[in-house]
Motif scaffolding. Structure first.
Motif, PDB file in Angstrom:
ATOM      1  N   ALA A  47       0.821  -1.217   0.000  1.00 48.20           N
ATOM      2  CA  ALA A  47       0.000   0.000   0.000  1.00 48.20           C
ATOM      3  C   ALA A  47       0.848   1.258   0.000  1.00 48.20           C
ATOM      4  CB  ALA A  47      -0.932   0.000   1.215  1.00 48.20           C
ATOM      5  N   GLY A  48       2.096   1.167   0.435  1.00 52.84           N
ATOM      6  CA  GLY A  48       2.992   2.308   0.452  1.00 52.84           C
ATOM      7  C   GLY A  48       3.792   2.500  -0.822  1.00 52.84           C
ATOM      8  N   LEU A  49       3.615   1.601  -1.787  1.00 52.84           N
ATOM      9  CA  LEU A  49       4.328   1.738  -3.059  1.00 52.84           C
ATOM     10  C   LEU A  49       3.709   2.851  -3.909  1.00 52.84           C
ATOM     11  CD1 LEU A  49       4.780  -2.035  -4.024  1.00 52.84           C
ATOM     12  CD2 LEU A  49       6.543  -0.477  -3.188  1.00 52.84           C
ATOM     13  N   PRO A  50       4.438   3.382  -4.868  1.00 52.25           N
ATOM     14  CA  PRO A  50       3.879   4.413  -5.748  1.00 52.25           C
ATOM     15  C   PRO A  50       2.591   3.950  -6.415  1.00 52.25           C
ATOM     16  CG  PRO A  50       6.247   4.235  -6.065  1.00 52.25           C
ATOM     17  CD  PRO A  50       5.865   3.108  -5.166  1.00 52.25           C
ATOM     18  N   ALA A  51       1.642   4.848  -6.546  1.00 50.32           N
ATOM     19  CA  ALA A  51       0.313   4.517  -7.059  1.00 50.32           C
ATOM     20  C   ALA A  51       0.349   3.960  -8.472  1.00 50.32           C
ATOM     21  CB  ALA A  51      -0.590   5.746  -6.999  1.00 50.32           C
ATOM     22  N   ASP A  52       1.352   4.327  -9.248  1.00 46.17           N
ATOM     23  CA  ASP A  52       1.381   3.846 -10.630  1.00 46.17           C
ATOM     24  C   ASP A  52       1.817   2.386 -10.741  1.00 46.17           C
ATOM     25  OD1 ASP A  52       3.963   4.383  -9.832  1.00 46.17           O
ATOM     26  OD2 ASP A  52       4.606   5.182 -11.769  1.00 46.17           O
ATOM     27  N   LEU A  53       2.259   1.792  -9.630  1.00 51.15           N
ATOM     28  CA  LEU A  53       2.662   0.391  -9.638  1.00 51.15           C
ATOM     29  C   LEU A  53       1.523  -0.550  -9.246  1.00 51.15           C
ATOM     30  CD1 LEU A  53       6.199   0.488  -7.972  1.00 51.15           C
ATOM     31  CD2 LEU A  53       5.643   0.242 -10.402  1.00 51.15           C
TER      32      LEU A  53
END
Length: 280
Positions: free
Chosen positions: A200-206
């Protein structure tokens, strides 16, 4: 009333031990709960059943108690962190077994679990798996709820299961997250919940997002593990964390993923628009 032998439930943390105890109660099966200190000793839900609090290395005391209680079978259930062996306070029996247990631990978690199981089997106890005790609580093939994976989601969920199984061959973990064919995370010692928080903390585009979910969490038992212990588990909270991570759903091998409250999992998944899929 059941004719099954009295069960000694060696309980860690989480919802699974309480689920097993409740099922035994429904079936009229006698049970005694070994609440492991630091994990299940503070669980008020387990206090309603006979049991006691024990240190992880108090093996002699545990064996004495479950023999005195007339138990004929054991089940290991719940989450237990790998201990710091130097901090353990074994009793006499535990001290005699600890070198062998530590040696097994150096070969991986599954070797450690097999060693622990062998101690109880050598003492005459049958070992029962949580999935056998719960009966019918394992994920079936196909969609659990109303949502069916799209072709893209199906490719992601199949890859997530493949990655989880390959990770399991190395005794790393039981879960993996894949989105658009990209491996976002592999579960290790932190557990599924922490892995999903990490995703959930990864960049939104991933990854996906609410309203545009994509990707999948796959959970599979390690190919090398004894299926009587440490079967993969999900509950309603898992579904909520999957949604919070922007993923489209959860996949498991049919018959190889335990559901903690099937109805609540289905309701939560349908409400959030996620799939829960059993891959045959």
């Amino acid at each position: 009333m059941t004719t099954k032998p009295k069960l000694a439930l060696i309980a860690g943390s989480g919802d699974l031990p309480g689920k097993i105890a409740a099922r035994c109660e429904q079936e009229g099966r006698a049970i005694y709960i070994v609440r492991l200190a630091g994990f299940a000793d503070g669980d008020s839900h387990l206090a309603r059943w006979p049991g006691g609090d024990f240190g992880m290395a108090e093996i002699g005391r545990i064996l004495k108690a479950i023999k005195a209680e007339g138990c004929g079978a054991i089940c290991l259930a719940g989450y237990v962190n790998r201990p710091d062996f130097k901090s353990l306070k074994p009793d006499l029996k535990g001290a005699s077994l600890l070198p062998g247990i530590i040696a097994a631990a150096t070969k991986g978690d599954d070797a450690l679990l097999r060693k622990i199981l062998s101690v109880f089997e050598q003492e005459g106890f049958a070992v029962e798996g949580a999935d056998d005790l719960l009966g019918g609580e394992a994920l079936s093939a196909g969609a659990l709820g109303a949502v069916v994976p799209t072709p893209d989601q199906m490719r992601d969920l199949q890859k997530s299961l493949h990655v989880a199984e390959k990770s399991g061959e190395l005794d790393i973990g039981q879960g993996a997250v894949v989105c658009d064919g990209l491996v976002l995370a592999v579960e290790a010692q932190e557990g599924t919940d922490a892995m999903l928080v990490r995703v959930a903390g990864l960049p939104a585009d991933l990854r996906g997002r609410p309203g545009a979910f994509k990707g999948a969490l796959g959970k599979a038992p390690k190919p090398i593990q004894d299926l009587r212990v440490d079967m993969p588990v999900i509950g309603p909270r898992t579904v909520e964390l999957v949604a919070a991570a922007g993923l489209a759903g959860i996949a498991g091998r049919s018959g190889r993923l335990i559901l903690i409250d099937r109805d609540a999992i289905r309701e939560t998944a349908d409400r959030l628009g996620l799939f829960v899929w059993g891959e045959a």
